[in-house]
Design a protein around this motif. Sequence first.
Motif, PDB file in Angstrom:
ATOM      1  N   ASP A 172       6.482  12.021   0.358  1.00 49.19           N
ATOM      2  CA  ASP A 172       6.730  10.588   0.391  1.00 49.19           C
ATOM      3  C   ASP A 172       6.481   9.946  -1.047  1.00 49.19           C
ATOM      4  O   ASP A 172       5.297   9.530  -1.111  1.00 49.19           O
ATOM      5  N   MET A 173       7.402  10.206  -2.097  1.00 51.23           N
ATOM      6  CA  MET A 173       7.178   9.391  -3.373  1.00 51.23           C
ATOM      7  C   MET A 173       7.196   7.912  -3.353  1.00 51.23           C
ATOM      8  O   MET A 173       8.439   7.531  -2.740  1.00 51.23           O
ATOM      9  N   ALA A 174       6.396   7.234  -4.067  1.00 52.57           N
ATOM     10  CA  ALA A 174       6.563   5.697  -4.386  1.00 52.57           C
ATOM     11  C   ALA A 174       6.449   5.155  -2.627  1.00 52.57           C
ATOM     12  O   ALA A 174       6.906   4.288  -2.326  1.00 52.57           O
ATOM     13  N   GLY A 175       5.639   5.814  -1.965  1.00 59.76           N
ATOM     14  CA  GLY A 175       5.462   5.490  -0.346  1.00 59.76           C
ATOM     15  C   GLY A 175       4.069   4.901  -0.231  1.00 59.76           C
ATOM     16  O   GLY A 175       3.601   4.906   0.941  1.00 59.76           O
ATOM     17  N   SER A 217       3.204  17.339   8.005  1.00 56.42           N
ATOM     18  CA  SER A 217       2.113  17.021   6.961  1.00 56.42           C
ATOM     19  C   SER A 217       2.663  16.352   5.867  1.00 56.42           C
ATOM     20  O   SER A 217       3.363  16.685   5.191  1.00 56.42           O
ATOM     21  N   ILE A 218       2.147  15.070   5.800  1.00 58.63           N
ATOM     22  CA  ILE A 218       2.817  14.052   4.976  1.00 58.63           C
ATOM     23  C   ILE A 218       1.735  13.845   3.784  1.00 58.63           C
ATOM     24  O   ILE A 218       0.577  13.406   4.027  1.00 58.63           O
ATOM     25  N   THR A 219       2.356  14.129   2.282  1.00 59.80           N
ATOM     26  CA  THR A 219       1.759  13.543   1.273  1.00 59.80           C
ATOM     27  C   THR A 219       2.281  12.329   0.876  1.00 59.80           C
ATOM     28  O   THR A 219       3.650  12.259   0.550  1.00 59.80           O
ATOM     29  N   VAL A 220       1.671  11.041   0.882  1.00 58.87           N
ATOM     30  CA  VAL A 220       2.021   9.956   0.391  1.00 58.87           C
ATOM     31  C   VAL A 220       1.568   9.693  -1.179  1.00 58.87           C
ATOM     32  O   VAL A 220       0.325   9.721  -1.528  1.00 58.87           O
ATOM     33  N   ALA A 221       2.543   9.750  -2.066  1.00 62.54           N
ATOM     34  CA  ALA A 221       2.230   9.489  -3.555  1.00 62.54           C
ATOM     35  C   ALA A 221       2.768   8.389  -4.026  1.00 62.54           C
ATOM     36  O   ALA A 221       4.193   7.767  -3.862  1.00 62.54           O
ATOM     37  N   ASP A 222       2.067   7.725  -4.873  1.00 60.82           N
ATOM     38  CA  ASP A 222       2.718   6.327  -5.757  1.00 60.82           C
ATOM     39  C   ASP A 222       1.733   6.497  -6.929  1.00 60.82           C
ATOM     40  O   ASP A 222       0.748   6.580  -7.232  1.00 60.82           O
ATOM     41  N   ILE A 223       2.484   5.785  -7.900  1.00 58.47           N
ATOM     42  CA  ILE A 223       1.870   5.586  -9.208  1.00 58.47           C
ATOM     43  C   ILE A 223       0.668   4.490  -9.172  1.00 58.47           C
ATOM     44  O   ILE A 223      -0.062   4.513 -10.149  1.00 58.47           O
ATOM     45  N   ASN A 224       1.009   3.552  -8.421  1.00 53.72           N
ATOM     46  CA  ASN A 224       0.386   2.298  -8.304  1.00 53.72           C
ATOM     47  C   ASN A 224      -0.870   2.596  -7.191  1.00 53.72           C
ATOM     48  O   ASN A 224      -0.683   2.356  -6.002  1.00 53.72           O
ATOM     49  N   GLN A 235      -5.821   2.861   8.464  1.00 55.77           N
ATOM     50  CA  GLN A 235      -7.139   3.132   9.229  1.00 55.77           C
ATOM     51  C   GLN A 235      -6.724   1.918  10.352  1.00 55.77           C
ATOM     52  O   GLN A 235      -7.181   2.172  11.410  1.00 55.77           O
ATOM     53  N   LYS A 236      -6.195   0.636  10.245  1.00 57.53           N
ATOM     54  CA  LYS A 236      -5.913  -0.317  11.139  1.00 57.53           C
ATOM     55  C   LYS A 236      -5.110   0.322  12.425  1.00 57.53           C
ATOM     56  O   LYS A 236      -5.279  -0.074  13.450  1.00 57.53           O
ATOM     57  N   ARG A 237      -4.227   0.992  11.967  1.00 61.50           N
ATOM     58  CA  ARG A 237      -3.141   1.828  13.127  1.00 61.50           C
ATOM     59  C   ARG A 237      -3.801   2.778  13.614  1.00 61.50           C
ATOM     60  O   ARG A 237      -3.099   3.465  14.585  1.00 61.50           O
ATOM     61  N   GLY A 238      -4.895   3.465  13.078  1.00 61.87           N
ATOM     62  CA  GLY A 238      -5.227   4.678  13.610  1.00 61.87           C
ATOM     63  C   GLY A 238      -4.478   5.950  13.248  1.00 61.87           C
ATOM     64  O   GLY A 238      -4.469   6.924  14.138  1.00 61.87           O
ATOM     65  N   ILE A 239      -3.961   5.858  11.964  1.00 57.51           N
ATOM     66  CA  ILE A 239      -3.103   7.024  11.793  1.00 57.51           C
ATOM     67  C   ILE A 239      -3.919   7.724  10.654  1.00 57.51           C
ATOM     68  O   ILE A 239      -4.437   7.327   9.546  1.00 57.51           O
ATOM     69  N   ASP A 240      -4.257   9.231  11.180  1.00 50.11           N
ATOM     70  CA  ASP A 240      -4.892  10.051  10.522  1.00 50.11           C
ATOM     71  C   ASP A 240      -4.126  11.005   9.868  1.00 50.11           C
ATOM     72  O   ASP A 240      -3.022  11.484  10.427  1.00 50.11           O
ATOM     73  N   GLY A 241      -4.836  11.927   8.922  1.00 49.66           N
ATOM     74  CA  GLY A 241      -4.309  13.219   8.527  1.00 49.66           C
ATOM     75  C   GLY A 241      -3.281  13.114   7.365  1.00 49.66           C
ATOM     76  O   GLY A 241      -2.621  13.998   6.866  1.00 49.66           O
ATOM     77  N   LEU A 242      -2.991  11.787   6.829  1.00 43.34           N
ATOM     78  CA  LEU A 242      -2.190  11.539   5.897  1.00 43.34           C
ATOM     79  C   LEU A 242      -2.843  11.920   4.569  1.00 43.34           C
ATOM     80  O   LEU A 242      -3.989  11.539   4.372  1.00 43.34           O
ATOM     81  N   VAL A 243      -2.195  12.480   3.414  1.00 45.19           N
ATOM     82  CA  VAL A 243      -2.771  12.750   2.150  1.00 45.19           C
ATOM     83  C   VAL A 243      -2.267  11.846   1.178  1.00 45.19           C
ATOM     84  O   VAL A 243      -1.095  11.517   1.043  1.00 45.19           O
ATOM     85  N   TRP A 244      -3.149  11.022   0.592  1.00 45.22           N
ATOM     86  CA  TRP A 244      -2.863  10.005  -0.396  1.00 45.22           C
ATOM     87  C   TRP A 244      -3.139  10.414  -1.741  1.00 45.22           C
ATOM     88  O   TRP A 244      -4.213  10.819  -2.071  1.00 45.22           O
ATOM     89  N   SER A 245      -2.129  10.207  -2.714  1.00 43.04           N
ATOM     90  CA  SER A 245      -2.124  10.797  -4.018  1.00 43.04           C
ATOM     91  C   SER A 245      -1.701   9.706  -4.906  1.00 43.04           C
ATOM     92  O   SER A 245      -0.506   9.389  -4.751  1.00 43.04           O
ATOM     93  N   GLU A 246      -2.613   9.618  -6.027  1.00 43.50           N
ATOM     94  CA  GLU A 246      -1.938   8.779  -7.131  1.00 43.50           C
ATOM     95  C   GLU A 246      -1.209   9.632  -8.094  1.00 43.50           C
ATOM     96  O   GLU A 246      -1.597  10.493  -8.618  1.00 43.50           O
TER      97      GLU A 246
END
Length: 243
Positions: free
Chosen positions: A65-68, A83-90, A102-113
Amino acid sequence: MTDTVYFGYQDVAPEEKTRRVGGVFTSVASRYDLMNDAMSGGMHRLWKDRFVRRVKPRAGEQVLDMAGGTGDIAFRLARSGASITVADINPAMLAVGMERAQKRGIDGLVWSEANAETLTYPDRFFDAYTIAFGIRNVTDIPKALREAHRVLRRGGRFFCLEFSTNQWPGFSDVYDAYSHKLVPKVGQLLAGDADSYRYLIESIRRFPDMPTFEGMIRDAGFVNTRVEPILGGLVAIHSGWKI
């Protein structure tokens, strides 16, 4: 790529657009939902639900998910078990997304700049690539589309949700008046930032129309491209496949 690119109604050097867009989203990151509510009258939530239904993520798939950064699309995609990779330049947008997860209890996402134009992921890695309300802010859109094609596996699918050119007579005039005159004022009133909201509206006007953008997706190598207008093209879901 040309010597200049658009930033709202201005033509600027590519590196200047990248810097300015970064400033816009750093400014609005903490008020992302407010920004989208102002620009869409709150309808962006329904559009995103519809968008994810079109993507049809499945358990076991790898989805980029780009720019997400703030997680709006990723949270919806994750319900499928993919399996979701969340990518954003910002990084400010990513920080908001990680806090929301974290507040929603959603685990397992990969966060990537990551920069959509120069992804570091390997070739043919993802089953699906999504980008919602982000492609028009990319400095070199054709390059980003080629990168999307590169990181998708054979049979992979590309989905983009973006504001577009409304084709309904009358409605277009009403929305133009609302967006140009009221949205920046709402941004100033609620977020103390009229300029960022003004840029976001102007960027919609400079973005290619639906047939032109579909052609850009094809030029990047995608086939079986499709455009699904919503509200006469106020927004559109673009899709294509890699074979």
